[in-house]
Design a protein around this motif. Structure first.
Motif, PDB file in Angstrom:
ATOM      1  N   TYR A  77      -9.748  -7.290  -5.833  1.00  0.00           N
ATOM      2  CA  TYR A  77      -8.408  -6.702  -5.817  1.00  0.00           C
ATOM      3  C   TYR A  77      -8.198  -5.983  -4.492  1.00  0.00           C
ATOM      4  CZ  TYR A  77      -4.229  -4.443  -7.749  1.00  0.00           C
ATOM      5  OH  TYR A  77      -2.944  -4.031  -7.978  1.00  0.00           O
ATOM      6  N   LEU A  78      -6.940  -5.675  -4.207  1.00  0.00           N
ATOM      7  CA  LEU A  78      -6.601  -5.038  -2.940  1.00  0.00           C
ATOM      8  C   LEU A  78      -5.571  -3.942  -3.170  1.00  0.00           C
ATOM      9  CD1 LEU A  78      -5.898  -6.838   0.412  1.00  0.00           C
ATOM     10  CD2 LEU A  78      -4.198  -5.230  -0.483  1.00  0.00           C
ATOM     11  N   ILE A  79      -5.857  -2.744  -2.661  1.00  0.00           N
ATOM     12  CA  ILE A  79      -4.913  -1.625  -2.735  1.00  0.00           C
ATOM     13  C   ILE A  79      -4.561  -1.196  -1.312  1.00  0.00           C
ATOM     14  CG2 ILE A  79      -5.777  -0.853  -4.981  1.00  0.00           C
ATOM     15  CD1 ILE A  79      -7.309   1.378  -3.533  1.00  0.00           C
ATOM     16  N   ALA A  80      -3.807  -0.118  -1.169  1.00  0.00           N
ATOM     17  CA  ALA A  80      -3.394   0.366   0.150  1.00  0.00           C
ATOM     18  C   ALA A  80      -3.919   1.772   0.385  1.00  0.00           C
ATOM     19  CB  ALA A  80      -1.869   0.351   0.261  1.00  0.00           C
ATOM     20  N   MET A  81      -4.189   2.079   1.648  1.00  0.00           N
ATOM     21  CA  MET A  81      -4.538   3.432   2.059  1.00  0.00           C
ATOM     22  C   MET A  81      -3.559   3.859   3.143  1.00  0.00           C
ATOM     23  SD  MET A  81      -7.957   5.010   3.842  1.00  0.00           S
ATOM     24  CE  MET A  81      -7.249   4.942   5.493  1.00  0.00           C
ATOM     25  N   ALA A  82      -3.060   5.086   3.049  1.00  0.00           N
ATOM     26  CA  ALA A  82      -2.098   5.578   4.031  1.00  0.00           C
ATOM     27  C   ALA A  82      -2.506   6.967   4.501  1.00  0.00           C
ATOM     28  CB  ALA A  82      -0.692   5.616   3.435  1.00  0.00           C
ATOM     29  N   GLU A  83      -2.384   7.200   5.804  1.00  0.00           N
ATOM     30  CA  GLU A  83      -2.644   8.515   6.385  1.00  0.00           C
ATOM     31  C   GLU A  83      -1.297   9.200   6.627  1.00  0.00           C
ATOM     32  OE1 GLU A  83      -4.854   7.695   9.889  1.00  0.00           O
ATOM     33  OE2 GLU A  83      -6.680   7.099   8.820  1.00  0.00           O
ATOM     34  N   ILE A  84      -1.043  10.272   5.902  1.00  0.00           N
ATOM     35  CA  ILE A  84       0.237  10.972   5.974  1.00  0.00           C
ATOM     36  C   ILE A  84      -0.025  12.453   6.216  1.00  0.00           C
ATOM     37  CG2 ILE A  84       2.406  11.475   4.795  1.00  0.00           C
ATOM     38  CD1 ILE A  84       1.898   9.000   3.063  1.00  0.00           C
ATOM     39  N   ASP A  85       0.460  12.960   7.346  1.00  0.00           N
ATOM     40  CA  ASP A  85       0.287  14.388   7.676  1.00  0.00           C
ATOM     41  C   ASP A  85      -1.168  14.812   7.557  1.00  0.00           C
ATOM     42  OD1 ASP A  85       3.023  14.627   8.117  1.00  0.00           O
ATOM     43  OD2 ASP A  85       3.424  15.165   6.029  1.00  0.00           O
TER      44      ASP A  85
END
Length: 232
Positions: A77-85
């Motif tokens: 499976y594949l999810i997302a990672m996000a760098e925010i502030d």
């Protein structure tokens, strides 16, 4: 939120992450695999000037991630990672009832493989925690030797709200009231009224009024009545 709400998720295709050749196909069709939706999510964050990467994981019913084991079969499976502030968030657009940063149960892996070309690396997954609870309140009305109605209110929170909310979305409301609640009592009943709130990971509210049959007994001057239990 936009991706999970506006794009439909196709069913789980075994060993197939994508059904569209390009994201333009996903945008045009308004539906795709769950993994495609997460790729779109990464692209949208990157376009907004934030770093975002796809992360390969093994779902909880499939594999436990072992970083020392260099084998791709760990991932399905594949999810997302996000760098925010300066903070890191792990996201999965598959379930529209999950609030920001709340991963669906099957996506709560201990780690995964962040995909970034030559900079690809293993990453520990730390999702936002959510408190899960189920609170029931039943008011039973008895007139003489007759049980007239029972009014039950149920408040789900956290993963209970996500799970029941997803079932509610896929079921006729009346059938949902019967199958998920009243059939659990094991007695005959007449369903009077029912209403449900809009489900999300914060809460999902259910109100049901019904008339159970043969639910209590009169013993001399006492009433023998068992409590309402819809959970199991």
């Amino acid at each position: 939120y936009y991706v999970s709400k506006e794009f439909a998720s196709k069913g789980s295709e075994v060993s197939r992450y994508f059904t569209n050749d390009k994201l333009s196909g996903l945008l045009a069709n308004k539906n795709g695999t769950k993994e495609e939706k997460n790729i779109l999510l990464c692209q949208m964050y990157n376009s907004a000037g934030m770093n975002s990467y796809p992360v390969l994981i093994g779902t909880r019913n499939s594999h436990v991630f072992i970083p020392q084991l260099y084998q791709l079969h760990q991932f399905n499976y594949l999810i997302a990672m996000a760098e925010i502030d300066s903070s890191v968030y792990f996201l999965d657009a598959a379930n529209k009832y999950c609030s920001f940063g709340i991963l669906p149960p099957q996506s709560r892996a201990n780690g995964g493989l962040l995909i970034d070309g030559k900079n690809s690396a293993t990453v520990r997954i730390k999702p936002i925690e959510t408190k899960s609870s189920r609170i029931e309140k039943s008011i039973i009305h008895i007139s003489g030797d007759t049980l007239t109605t029972c009014s039950t209110s149920v408040k789900f929170a956290g993963y209970y709200a996500i799970d029941y909310g997803e079932d509610y979305d896929q079921t006729d409301p009346e059938a949902f009231a019967k199958n998920k609640f009243l059939e659990k009592l094991g007695v005959e009943y007449d369903l009077d009224t029912f209403s449900f709130g809009s489900p999300n990971s914060e809460s999902f509210l259910a109100d049901i009024v019904f008339s159970p049959k043969n639910y209590f007994k009169i013993l001399d001057n006492s009433v023998s009545l068992r409590g309402m239990n819809f959970a199991f």
